[in-house]
Structures are given as C-alpha cells and as structure tokens.
Design a protein around this motif. Structure first.
Motif, PDB file in Angstrom:
ATOM      1  N   GLU A   8      -4.707   8.009   2.136  1.00 39.78           N
ATOM      2  CA  GLU A   8      -4.768   8.252   0.680  1.00 39.78           C
ATOM      3  C   GLU A   8      -3.569   7.653  -0.039  1.00 39.78           C
ATOM      4  O   GLU A   8      -2.959   8.275  -0.908  1.00 39.78           O
ATOM      5  N   GLY A   9      -3.185   6.447   0.379  1.00 48.55           N
ATOM      6  CA  GLY A   9      -2.150   5.710  -0.332  1.00 48.55           C
ATOM      7  C   GLY A   9      -0.733   6.086   0.024  1.00 48.55           C
ATOM      8  O   GLY A   9       0.211   5.578  -0.605  1.00 48.55           O
ATOM      9  N   LEU A  53       0.816  -1.215   0.000  1.00 46.62           N
ATOM     10  CA  LEU A  53       0.000   0.000   0.000  1.00 46.62           C
ATOM     11  C   LEU A  53       0.847   1.262   0.000  1.00 46.62           C
ATOM     12  O   LEU A  53       0.452   2.273  -0.587  1.00 46.62           O
ATOM     13  N   ALA A  54       2.023   1.203   0.673  1.00 48.14           N
ATOM     14  CA  ALA A  54       2.859   2.404   0.734  1.00 48.14           C
ATOM     15  C   ALA A  54       4.275   2.014   1.126  1.00 48.14           C
ATOM     16  O   ALA A  54       4.503   0.986   1.772  1.00 48.14           O
TER      17      ALA A  54
END
Length: 777
Positions: free
Chosen positions: A137-138, A97-98
C-alpha cells in the motif's frame, strides 16, 4: 563500465553495481553531489542507457548498494550517511514507490536484497542492523524486530523463501526464519556412510550467545546456489557448503588463493580479504574479488570431480596492481609498457595484446620506472637505490645499482645511450654504456617532478615544486631557457611535437606553453587541476590528466578559451600519461591502481595518422646459464630419442625373429606329417603287391577262397588310404592357410612397426624443431 557510462567531470567515481536476475539489466551507482543510478539494457547494442534514477528531492551523495527484484522490474537502493534511506523504485517508469530510513549514522548498512521468491519482501543488514521489510500500500513496513545491537552483519543471502543466512565480523553464520533471528549454523562431527564428515547444523541460539561460538574468520561475502551456499571463511579462503537435508549442511570443499609465483611474499596473496562472490548462470564458474583489487575464478566442476587434494583459485585474467601506480614508461622496439607501484611490484605489459608479460615483486616500494628504447633493459627507482635491470624471458634481474635514494623520476634518452635520474632537486645524467655520471643538473630549489628528453637528446626539460620550468643543454649542462612562477608547483612537463616549445601544468590549474623565457599561451584555469600531460607526435592534440581522474583532449595550438573533450577514466589522481610512438594509444595510470589503454580516434572514429614507421622486434634476453640448461635439456632429449629409436628397432627385430621361428616350426611340422603320410602310402602299396603274389602262388581253390578276403582287404586299405589321403589334403590346406596367415601377420607387424617408427620420428623431430627454434630465439 567506462565504455557504457560516460561519466561527468563532476563525478566522484562509481560506487556499486547490481545485475538483474534476468542478466539483462545492469544498475550502476555514481557518487556525486547529487548521486544517481543508471540502468543499462545489456541486450541493446553498445549497452544504451535506459534510465537515470535519483533520490528525488533528497540530497544524496552516494548509493552504497542496490538490488533488483526477482522479475527485474523493481530496484532498491541504500543511500549512505547521514540519511541512510532505502529507496524503492519502479525503475522502468522512473517512479519512487517508497522511501524509509533503515538505520542511524552509528550503524551503517552493508547489504540490501530482495527475496528471490517475492518482489515485495526486502532484507537489510549491517552493523547492529538486521531488518525485514514488506512493500504494501505504498509504504515499506518492517515485518521483523531482531535484537542485534551487538552483532556486525557483513553480508547475507536467501536460502529459501523465508530463510536468510547472514555472516558476521566474528565468523558466525546466523539464520533468520520469517524474520526471527534465533538460529545459528554451528560446526559438528557426524558419521555419514561410514565416513567422518563435518556438518553444519542449524540450532536454536539464546540472546546470551551473541558473542559466543566463533567458527571462522570474518565472513565478508556469502552467496546461495542450487546445492547450498558458498561463503568466505577467512583471509583468502572460500568454502562450499552442500545442503544434505533440512537444517543440515556439509562443508564439501575449501578453496584458497595461492601466492603469486612472482611474489616475494610481501605481502602473501592469502592475506587478501574477499569482497564479493558470484557464480555463473550455469553454476560452472565461481569468481571472487579481493580487497587488493584482484579477480580470481575456479571451475566448480573440478570441485565435484577432484575429491582429494586442495583446490585453489586462479587469476580470472591476470594479476593487477593493488596500490597506487607511480611510474609508466614505453619503448620503441617492442609494444611494451612498464609500470611501477607502491605495491612493491614492477610489471611489463603488452599494449597490443593487452596481456601481462612479466611481473616481479620486490621488498621495497617502486617509485619510478623507465624502459630502454630496445625494450631489453629497465630502470627502477626504489627507496634505497636506483637499479638497472635486464628483462629476461621470465624474470627481471638487477645487474647495476646506483646510489640514488628515493628516485621518483627517471628516463632514458631516445637514443638509449644516456639516462637521467632525479634525486631531490638534482638531475643526474649517466652514460648507459659506461654507467659514468656525465652531468649533474642543479638549479631547482624544490623537488623535480617531471623530466623529458628532446628527440635529438641534446635538450632536457624539467619542472618542479619550486614553480620552475627549465630547459637544459645535455652536452654542456647549462640552462637554455627558464620560466619561474613561485605561486605554482608544477607537476607535468612535455615538449611540443616540433620540440620548439615546452608545455607545463601545475597546481594553479593552468596549462602553459613556454618558449625562450616567455609564456606564449595559457589555457584558462578550471576547478580541477591538471596533473600530467602528453603531446601527440602528430602535434594535433595535447592530453592532460587531472586530479579527479579525468582525461582531457585539447587541440593544439592551444585554444584561448576552455575548450576540450573530457573522458572520465580513473577514480583517483592521474599520476602518469604516455602516448605510444605510432599515436594509436594513450596510456594512463592513476592512484587508483589502474592502467588504462585508450584508443585515440578523431570525431569520425578514425585513428590518428602517424608518419613514423614503427618496427617491433621479437628478440629476448636469455642468460648463458639458462641457455646452457636448455642446450643440455635438448641434448638429453636427443639422446632419449635415439635410445627410443634403438629400443623400437630392437623390439621390432625380436618380434620378426619370433614370427620367423614360429613359421619355421609350423613348416617343419607339416613337412614331417607329409613325409609320414607318404611312407604309410608306400607300405600299403607294398602290402597289396605281396598279397597279390601270394594269391598267384596258391591254388585256384585257395585263390577263389581268398579272393573275397583280398577284395575286402583291398577295399579296407583303399578306404583307409582315401581317409589318410583326405587327412593329408586337409593338413596341406591347413599348412597353406597357416602360412598365408603368418605371412599376413608378418606383413601387418612390419606395417605397424614402420608406422610407429614414422610417428615416433615425427614426434621427436617436432620436439627437436621446437627446441631448435627456442634456441635460435
């Protein structure tokens, strides 16, 4: 972990573990050229592999630490230098995801964690690093900026939704609230309910306090729980801190590691630094691991009930080696295996029960070890001498020393009547009965690395760093065969199962089979060197250990191509390898300080068949002094039993005499009352007769006059007699009841005395029988 994770041969070892809050998922990071994290479902049978996570396109060699989110759906992993990337996974979908760089190569990260109340909030701490991140938000966005360049954070834990306490290498406990690192937990004295207790107050700190206020030693581990938090406060010491109110904590108990009773205090156990702390889900047990490879535990309920006196950790299972294991040996008459280590200890293990039988620490490092076939004696090579020792029931004691310095290889013959010991490039053979130096086998130009006896003890195989493999005649001392390859430094040698050929491995990465000055077969070289080898007694398989810690199973006769089964066993070079005489277990030790017991099975999961019938004996050695002491103790116990028996009989006789006296007193009393009543009755009868005679002598008028009085008097005495008679009947009834009661009490006392005597006799007979069995053993 090795049962769950079948590591590849290219693996460089396991790096970190992380257990999900739901206790279902376990993440294991594996160090390699391209590091990976494997997540297991522990609720599934055999812990089947769920997901393998990688850093994607990033070239990452290791993940230093990991953490699951509170709901166990997300996983974060911190990579090592030089990237220092924090990777955020939705691991069930194997989706990154990040990613974010958390620090520089000069400031390493020591720990990462999720907030226990928020899946999206992360804390990262390290040397000059203390950062809060929030996933949104990512991307991972830093939510705090703390000036901590001069502080080395070793650990941290969450105390509440927005509060984190971190421990430093200078013994400080710093508190972050909402990312603001401006508070410190300091010691102070306060009176609570009339007692002088030590408290920890959270106070504001200034930037100038960065290197002030050292409270403890290095705080290397910290963990929160329902009552407060627990942290290491120095070498071998853990403290429990209870939360009294907001910003106030009380140091409730201190728990320490005691030195091992078998230790010679080189070094003492309390010098161990604590690596990790964990608490069971019900918060009943506290467990720790140390930098010396030891595991300890303590029952937390005892910390609440035992208010006075010190608390100490106990071994979670048993003490382990804390340094490289240099020697391994087994015997045929007992399921024992002996190990020696650079941690200056010699340990005797039972490979059937998987327990430690004996542990002895010395002042010198132990380089080699050999068990006598009977399992009653042991050879240990130290830096100054070779010592022959007795294995007693609770100790290992030297009874003969040989002036062989730095003996790194020794072995008993299969018959146990001889033993060989290596001193540099010379092999010395001694008689076990006379301790005479029978032969000195000279021929190696370099250090001898390994020796092995043939089954009939007439031959001895050896290999050395000079590239030579020799076969010696132990009767004449002459070489019967040899094979020299100067480009190879041999590290392991073994006879084939029929003892006709010799197998050897060395630094040229090749396994060779040698017979009569010739190399019969060679297994092609690989990228990893074989270090040791062992041949099964069935002759079907050859096992080798490698420099990467792997174990290889190679069919025999040796294959032409590189065909073997590989099992990742250790994290360091395999130093020794032995197969038990019944071909059931493969024993390996390594530089990582681990002793591994592997079950040998075929493809169908069946154990190897053995033609040998191994009979294990149970006899042990006991010194005469110990035996005399036990006999003396038994005699004292027997005398004590007789004294107790006589004392009980005396007490029973006293009670019986006391009851008899009381019964006699009551009987005499009632008899006297009966006699008194009978006398009174006779007096009344005499008085009545007298009255009647007086009435007859008086005149009729007087008779008439006194008739009424006589009747009244008769009626009076009759009623009185009835009353006295009734009293007599009542007293007689009471006498009978009391007599029955005392007889019943006497009977009950006799039964209690008999039962107590039987129980006491059985107790002391059981103790006497245990001591008799121990004496017989």
């Amino acid at each position: 972990i090795y049962d769950l994770l079948k590591r590849s041969e290219n693996s460089l070892g396991l790096r970190a573990l992380a257990l999900g809050p739901n206790r279902r998922y376990l993440a294991v990071s594996e160090k390699a050229e391209k590091a990976s994290i494997t997540v297991f479902d522990l609720h599934h049978e055999q812990g089947r592999k769920r997901k393998v996570l990688t850093a994607g396109d990033l070239l990452v060699q290791e993940f230093l630490c990991m953490a699951f989110s509170p709901d166990s759906k997300y996983l974060i992993g911190q990579t090592g230098a030089p990237e220092w990337m924090l990777i955020f996974w939705f691991w069930e979908k194997n989706k990154v995801l990040a990613t974010l760089k958390t620090t520089t190569s000069n400031n390493p990260v020591s720990q990462i964690s999720f907030s226990p109340h928020n899946n999206m909030q992360v804390c990262v701490s390290g040397n000059g690093v203390f950062k809060m991140f929030r996933y949104s938000e990512g991307v991972l966005k830093q939510s705090s900026i703390a000036k901590v360049e001069m502080i080395n954070f070793l650990c941290h834990t969450w105390l509440s939704e927005d509060r984190v306490v971190a421990g430093t290498d200078t013994g400080r406990l710093l508190v972050s609230e909402s990312g603001d690192l401006r508070k410190e937990i300091k010691m102070s004295s306060k009176a609570v309910q009339g007692q002088d207790d030590r408290h920890l107050e959270v106070r504001r700190i200034k930037d100038t306090d960065a290197n002030e206020g050292v409270s403890f030693g290095r705080i290397t581990a910290i963990l929160s729980y329902s009552k407060g938090f627990v942290c290491s406060t120095g070498l071998g010491t853990v403290c429990l801190f209870e939360k009294l109110e907001e910003d106030v904590y009380r140091k409730s108990r201190e728990i320490q590691i005691l030195p091992d009773p078998a230790s010679s205090d080189f070094p003492p156990a309390h010098c161990q630094e604590i690596d990790t702390i964990c608490i069971s889900p019900a918060e009943e047990t506290l467990a720790i691991s140390t930098d010396r490879g030891q595991l300890y535990s303590m029952n937390l309920s005892s910390a609440d009930t035992k208010r006075d006196g010190p608390l100490h950790f106990e071994f979670l299972s048993q003490p382990f080696h804390s340094n490289s294991i240099t020697g391994l040996s087994i015997c045929i008459r007992k399921p024992f295996m002996a190990t020696s280590s650079l941690d200056r200890s010699v340990r005797i293990w039972n490979y059937e029960t998987k327990e430690l039988e004996l542990n002895k620490e010395f002042q010198e490092e132990a380089f080699s070890v050999a068990l006598h076939p009977t399992g009653l004696f042991i050879l240990v090579g130290f830096s100054d001498k070779l010592r022959l020792m007795n294995l007693f029931i609770d100790d290992i004691r030297t009874f003969k020393e040989f002036t062989l310095r730095g003996c790194r290889e020794c072995a008993f013959s299969h018959g146990g009547h001889m033993f060989a010991a290596v001193n540099g490039n010379v092999i010395h053979i001694y008689s076990f009965t006379s301790f005479e130096n029978i032969l000195n086998l000279k021929g190696h130009n370099g250090k001898v690395r390994t020796i092995e006896w043939s089954l009939d003890d007439n031959r001895l195989a050896s290999c050395g760093t000079d590239g030579a493999v020799y076969e010696w005649n132990t009767q004449t001392g002459k070489r019967e065969s040899e094979s020299v390859l100067k480009s190879c430094s041999y590290t392991g040698v073994a006879f084939s199962s029929d003892f006709k050929t010799i197998l050897a491995v060395g630094t040229d990465l090749t396994l060779r089979e040698i017979q009569d000055f010739q190399v019969l077969r060679e297994v092609p070289a690989d990228e990893i060197a074989h270090t040791v080898l062992a041949v099964s007694h069935s002759g079907r398989v050859v096992f080798t250990g490698t420099s990467a810690g792997t174990i290889r199973a190679i069919k025999y006769p040796l294959p032409i191509q590189k065909e073997w089964i590989t099992q990742q066993a250790h994290c360091g070079l395999v130093t020794r390898m032995v197969i038990t005489y019944d071909d059931q277990f493969l024993l390996t030790v390594s530089e990582d300080g681990c002793l591994l017991i592997s079950k040998i099975i075929d493809k169908e999961g069946r154990g190897l068949k053995s033609n040998r019938q191994i009979v294990h004996t149970e006899e042990i050695l006991v010194t005469k002094a110990d035996l005399d002491e036990k006999a003396h103790n038994m005699l004292e116990l027997k005398m004590h039993l007789e004294e107790q028996h006589m004392e009980n009989e005396y007490q029973l006789r006293l009670k019986e005499m006391n009851y008899n006296e009381k019964l006699k007193e009551q009987s005499d009393k009632f008899i006297q009352e009966i006699k008194s009543l009978k006398t009174t009755q006779k007096i009344l009868e005499t008085e009545i007769e007298k009255r009647e005679r007086e009435t007859q002598q008086n005149s009729t008028e007087a008779a008439v006059k006194h008739s009424k009085d006589l009747k009244d008097l008769e009626q009076f005495y009759t009623s009185k007699l009835i009353v006295e008679h009734n009293k007599y009947e009542d007293l007689l009834q009471k006498h009978e009841q009391m007599q029955e009661n005392y007889e019943r009490q006497l009977k009950c006392a006799e039964e209690n005395r008999t039962q107590a005597l039987v129980e006491l006799t059985q107790t002391y007979e059981a103790k006497l029988q245990d001591k008799t069995q121990l004496l017989a053993q």
